[in-house]
Design a protein around this motif. Structure first.
Motif, short mmCIF file in Angstrom:
data_model
loop_
_atom_site.label_atom_id
_atom_site.label_comp_id
_atom_site.label_asym_id
_atom_site.label_seq_id
_atom_site.Cartn_x
_atom_site.Cartn_y
_atom_site.Cartn_z
N CYS A 696 42.97 39.04 35.06
CA CYS A 696 42.04 39.76 34.20
C CYS A 696 42.80 40.15 32.94
O CYS A 696 43.85 40.79 33.02
N CYS A 699 42.55 44.31 32.46
CA CYS A 699 43.31 45.27 33.27
C CYS A 699 44.55 44.66 33.90
O CYS A 699 45.39 45.37 34.44
N TYR A 701 44.70 42.63 36.48
CA TYR A 701 44.54 42.32 37.90
C TYR A 701 44.73 40.81 38.14
O TYR A 701 44.20 39.98 37.39
N CYS A 709 36.19 40.15 37.04
CA CYS A 709 37.32 40.83 37.69
C CYS A 709 36.80 41.77 38.76
O CYS A 709 35.98 42.64 38.48
N GLU A 711 38.26 44.17 40.01
CA GLU A 711 38.83 45.49 39.80
C GLU A 711 38.05 46.27 38.72
O GLU A 711 37.64 47.39 38.93
N CYS A 712 37.83 45.63 37.56
CA CYS A 712 37.19 46.35 36.46
C CYS A 712 35.89 45.69 35.99
O CYS A 712 35.21 46.20 35.10
N SER A 714 35.47 43.05 34.30
CA SER A 714 35.58 42.32 33.03
C SER A 714 35.35 40.82 33.25
O SER A 714 35.71 40.26 34.29
#
Ligand code: ZN
Length: 766
Positions: A696, A699, A701, A709, A711-712, A714
C-alpha cells in the motif's frame, strides 16, 4: 492541354508530357526492348488519352493507370511489367514512410504506450523522445543495415532480431563488469579521472557510478559477478582508516588541531601525514588490517569495527538508493543492474553479504518499498552455504528470508554442470548471471592462462530468437518437416548473428570510450580493433514457445512423455549446432532460453493474424517463454522443477526456472529452503521463487491483496511481479498486455504441493 494534374499532396500543377516520358524511359532502360521512338510514340498515345479524360483535372494515380494500361496493351510486355513493379515498390516505400511517421507521431504524443520493456517509462518526456527515435532507428536498421534474409525472417515472425532500435548504432547488449580492477585502479570518464576506492563507502558509490556509466555504452544489463569478494579490500581499508582515527583522536596532536582554522583538504593532508607515522608507532603494516587480525589492539579494533559496520550499512543503502533513482538513457530508464554474491567466507565478505541482504529486506523509501534494482542473486555453492554446518549457511537462510519478503535474491547454482571447469579459487569463474538470466559460458577465445569460464569483462553481444510455433505451422505441423526447417533456421540465425557481429565490430572505439579506455570489456587491444574485446562475448540463439510448438506437432506439450521426447530432440539440435558453430567460427555461440518480455505478446499477435486461433496454441495473449512449462499448467513445485530441469542442460547462454508460491509460504523459510535445495540438486542453473508482493503506497502495508489495502482501504497499491528475472513496478501499469494476462494465468504450484497447503486450507481441515 487544358487539363491540370492533382498531385498526391493535393496540389494542382500543370500537365507535363515530359514527366510521363521520363517514367516510361526509366522502366524501359532496365529492360532495353524499346527504342527512343517507341517511347515517344507510347507517350503520345498516353497524352492523348489524358486529353480526352472527362473533366479538367486528372490525378497522378489516374495517369499512372493509363501508362500501365497502355504499356500492357502494347507489344512491350516486359517493360510494362517493369513499370508495374517499380510503381508498386514506390507505393510501398511511400506507405512505409507514412506508416513510419504515424508510428513516430504516436510515440511522441504518448498515445501508444505498450510498455514493451517493463523498466522503461514510455510516458515520460525522455521516454517519448527515446521511443520516437527508436521507431526511426528500427526502420533504418531493417532497410539499411541487414541482408534481405535477415529482414524477411524478422518480418515473417520466424527469427526475431532483438533490440532492433540499437542495431544501426552498432552497440552491444550486456556486460559483467570487472569491478575488482576498476575499483583497485580507478578509471577515466569524459570529464575527469576517478581515483581507486579507498574505503567501503566510496567503493559502493563507485559501483553505482560504474553501473550507470557502462549502461550508457550498451543497450542491456550490467552485473557484478561476485560483489562480496570484490569488496573485501575496501572493508579492510575502512577498518584501517577507522582504527587509525580512533587512535589519532586520542593523541595530543589531535587535541591541538584548530578545526575552525583548518580547511578540509588540510585535515586530509594531516591524516595522510600522520597515518604512516602512526602505523610505525603502532608497529603495524597495512597487511595487519583485516577482520579478526591478532595484531590489532582489542579496544581500538572494536571501535573501528563498529564504525566499519555502520559505514558498510550506509554504503549499501546508498547503493540501493542510487540504483533505484539514477535514471539513465535520457532519463527514462534505470540501469538493469544485478549483483551476484554469497560465496565469500572471509569475515569481510560475510559482512558485505549480510549488509546486502539486510538492505534488501529493509527496502527503500518512506514505506520501505521493495527495491527493484539491483537484482540480487545468491550464489549457492556446495560446502560453502548449502547446508547446516557450512560457513555461510546462516547467510543462505537470511537470503531465503529476504526472498520471502522481497522476491530477491534469486539463486545461481555455482556447481551447475554447464559451468564445469570453473576454478574454486577464483570467484570470477563462479557461475553468475544477469538478473534476466543471460549468462556467460565457456569462452572459446580465452587468453592463455585465463580460465575460459571467467565471467568478468564479458557479456551477451546480441540475441535473436527463433519463433518455433511459426515454423511448426510452416512445416504443416509435421515433425520431420519441422525438424528440417528448424535446422535451416538455426543456420540462418547463426548467419544473422554473424552479420550483426560484423556490424558491431565495425564501430569506432570512440563511441564507447569508457568501456574501451578502461578495459571494462576485457581484452581490448587498440592495434587489433574492438573485435579483440568483442570476440569474448556471446552470440545468443534464442527460442520462443516450445510448449505451443509441441502442441502443434504432437498434440501435447512437454508435461507429457511424448511431448518431452520431442522437446529433447529439438533442444539437442540447438545444442549440437551451436557447438559446431562455436568451433567452426571461433565465436561464442550459445543456446539461449529467451526472456521474450515483449516478444511473447507481439509474436502471438502476428501469429494469430496469420493462422488464427488454435486451441492450446494461440487462444491466449502470449506465447510461453522459451522451454518453460506453460504458466497455467497445474502441477506441484517439484514436478515443475523436474520437467524444466530435463532441458536446462542444453542451454549455455542463459535460462531461468521459477515456481509460483502463495503468501503463506512467506513465513515458511524451511519450505523455501527445501525448494531451492531441490532445484539446485536437480542441476537448475538459475532459479527464482515468485511470491506475491503487494504494497500500500499510502500506509506501507505489505501483503498479498486484491484491489484495495486491507489496512487503510487505499486503492493506491503497488503489485510487484517478476518479469524475465527482474522485478518491475506495478505489473498492471508496467507490463505489456500479453504479460499482464500471463501474470493473471500463473498457477500457484504450491497449491498442489503436499505438506505446504495455504493457511486457509489448513484452517478448514485442522
Ligand atoms: Zn494502506
Amino acid at each position: 492541354m487544358n487539363i491540370n494534374v492533382i498531385k498526391r499532396d493535393g496540389k494542382i500543377v500543370n500537365f507535363s508530357s515530359e514527366k510521363i516520358k521520363k517514367a516510361i524511359s526509366k522502366a524501359a532502360d532496365r529492360i532495353g526492348e524499346m527504342t527512343e521512338q517507341d517511347i515517344d510514340r507510347i507517350t503520345e498515345i498516353i497524352v492523348n488519352k489524358c486529353d480526352r479524360f472527362p473533366g479538367d483535372q486528372i490525378s497522378v494515380e489516374q495517369i499512372q493507370d493509363l501508362v500501365e494500361d497502355t504499356l500492357l496493351k502494347s507489344k512491350f510486355n516486359r517493360t510494362a511489367k517493369s513499370y508495374i513493379l517499380f510503381r508498386d515498390m514506390r507505393t510501398r516505400n511511400r506507405d512505409n514512410k507514412s506508416k513510419l511517421l504515424k508510428d513516430i507521431a504516436k510515440k511522441l504524443n504518448g498515445t501508444n504506450i505498450v510498455n514493451q520493456n517493463a523498466n522503461l517509462d514510455e510516458a515520460s518526456f525522455g521516454g517519448r523522445k527515446g521511443e520516437a527515435a527508436n521507431e526511426l532507428m528500427k526502420w533504418f536498421a531493417l532497410n539499411n543495415c541487414m541482408s534481405k534474409k535477415s529482414r524477411e525472417n524478422h518480418l515473417n515472425n520466424e527469427i526475431y532480431i532483438h533490440d532492433l532500435d540499437s542495431y544501426a548504432l552498432g552497440c552491444h547488449n550486456c556486460l559483467s563488469i570487472p569491478f575488482d580492477q576498476l575499483l583497485a585502479n580507478g578509471f577515466n570518464t569524459r570529464q575527469t579521472d576517478i581515483r581507486p576506492a579507498s574505503s567501503i563507502n566510496t567503493a559502493f558509490q563507485l559501483v553505482a557510478v560504474i553501473f550507470q556509466l557502462q549502461s550508457l555504452q550498451q543497450f542491456g544489463g550490467v552485473a557484478a559477478t561476485h560483489l562480496d569478494w570484490t569488496m573485501v579490500p575496501y572493508v579492510r581499508k575502512s577498518l584501517m582508516k577507522h582504527y587509525l582515527f580512533e587512535y589519532l583522536k586520542d593523541t595530543e596532536e589531535f587535541y591541538a588541531l584548530d578545526l575552525d582554522e583548518l580547511s578540509d583538504s588540510e585535515i586530509d593532508d594531516w591524516i595522510q601525514e600522520h597515518k604512516e607515522e602512526y602505523l610505525v608507532q603502532l608497529n603495524l603494516t597495512v597487511e595487519d588490517f583485516f577482520m579478526g587480525s591478532a595484531a590489532l589492539d582489542d579496544k581500538l579494533y572494536k571501535k573501528a569495527l563498529f564504525e566499519v559496520r555502520r559505514e558498510t550499512k550506509q554504503a549499501v543503502e546508498g547503493m540501493y538508493h542510487n540504483l533505484n533513482t539514477l535514471q539513465s538513457r535520457s532519463g527514462n530508464q534505470l540501469p538493469f543492474s544485478s549483483v551476484n554474491y554469497g560465496t565469500c567466507t572471509l569475515p569481510e565478505g560475510r559482512l558485505i553479504i549480510k549488509a546486502l541482504l539486510e538492505g534488501c529486506i529493509k527496502g527503500v523509501g518512506k514505506h520501505h518499498r521493495t527495491s527493484i534494482f539491483p537484482c540480487g542473486i545468491f550464489q549457492y555453492m556446495k560446502g560453502v552455504n548449502d547446508r547446516p554446518g557450512t560457513p555461510n549457511y546462516d547467510l543462505y537462510r537470511l537470503a531465503l528470508e529476504s526472498t520471502a519478503r522481497r522476491l530477491y535474491p534469486n539463486y545461481a547454482n555455482v556447481d551447475w554442470s554447464g559451468n564445469a571447469g570453473y576454478d574454486r579459487n577464483d570467484p570470477k569463474t563462479y557461475f553468475s548471471t544477469m538478473g534476466c538470466r543471460t549468462a556467460n559460458g565457456f569462452d572459446i577465445n580465452h587468453d592463455e592462462g585465463v580460465n575460459p569460464q571467467t565471467k568478468d569483462g564479458r557479456g551477451n553481444l546480441c540475441p535473436v530468437t527463433i519463433i518455433m510455433p511459426t515454423l511448426a505451422m510452416e512445416a504443416g505441423r509435421d515433425v520431420d518437416c519441422f525438424m528440417a526447417l528448424l535446422d535451416t533456421k538455426i543456420h540462418e540465425a547463426k548467419d544473422m548473428l554473424i552479420e550483426r557481429y560484423d556490424y558491431i565490430c565495425a564501430q569506432d572505439p570512440s563511441a564507447a570510450k569508457f568501456m574501451y579506455e578502461n578495459n571494462v570489456m576485457l581484452g581490448y587491444k587498440p592495434e587489433e580493433g574492438i573485435k579483440s574485446a568483442l570476440k569474448h562475448g556471446t552470440l545468443a540463439i534464442g527460442q520462443l514457445g516450445l510448449a505451443e510448438t509441441l502442441e502443434l506437432l504432437v498434440g501435447c506439450n512437454h508435461t507429457h512423455p511424448e511431448g518431452m521426447a520431442l522437446a529433447h530432440r529439438i533442444e539437442a539440435l540447438f545444442k549440437q549446432r551451436v557447438a559446431e558453430f562455436k568451433n567452426k567460427y571461433k565465436l561464442n555461440f550459445g543456446v539461449y532460453y529467451t526472456p521474450a518480455e515483449n516478444l511473447c505478446y507481439t509474436a502471438m499477435k502476428k501469429f494469430k493474424e496469420k493462422y488464427g486461433e488454435i486451441e492450446r496454441v494461440s487462444d491466449r495473449e502470449y506465447f510461453t517463454n522459451s522451454m518453460h512449462v506453460p504458466v497455467w499448467e497445474e502441477m506441484d513445485i517439484f514436478r515443475k522443477i523436474d520437467i524444466e530441469s530435463e532441458l536446462t542442460g542444453y542451454s549455455s547462454a542463459g535460462c531461468i526456472t521459477y515456481v509460483e508460491l502463495d503468501s503463506a509460504a512467506k513465513s515458511n523459510i524451511d519450505a523455501l529452503e527445501t525448494i531451492v535445495n531441490y532445484a539446485m540438486d536437480k542441476d537448475i542453473p538459475y532459479f527464482a521463487l515468485n511470491l506475491s508482493n503487494d504494497t500500500c503506497l499510502d500506509c506501507g502495508y505489505t501483503e498479498e491483496f486484491n484491489d484495495s489495502c486491507p489496512e487503510c482501504g487505499s486503492k493506491n497499491i503497488q503489485q510487484l511481479r517478476r518479469v524475465t528475472g527482474y522485478l518491475t513496478n506495478d505489473y498492471k501499469t508496467a507490463f505489456n498486455y500479453g504479460k499482464q494476462k500471463e501474470v493473471e494465468d500463473r498457477f500457484q504450484h504450491i497449491k498442489l504441493t503436499k505438506g505446504w497447503r495455504s493457511e486457509d486450507e489448513c484452517e478448514q481441515s485442522c
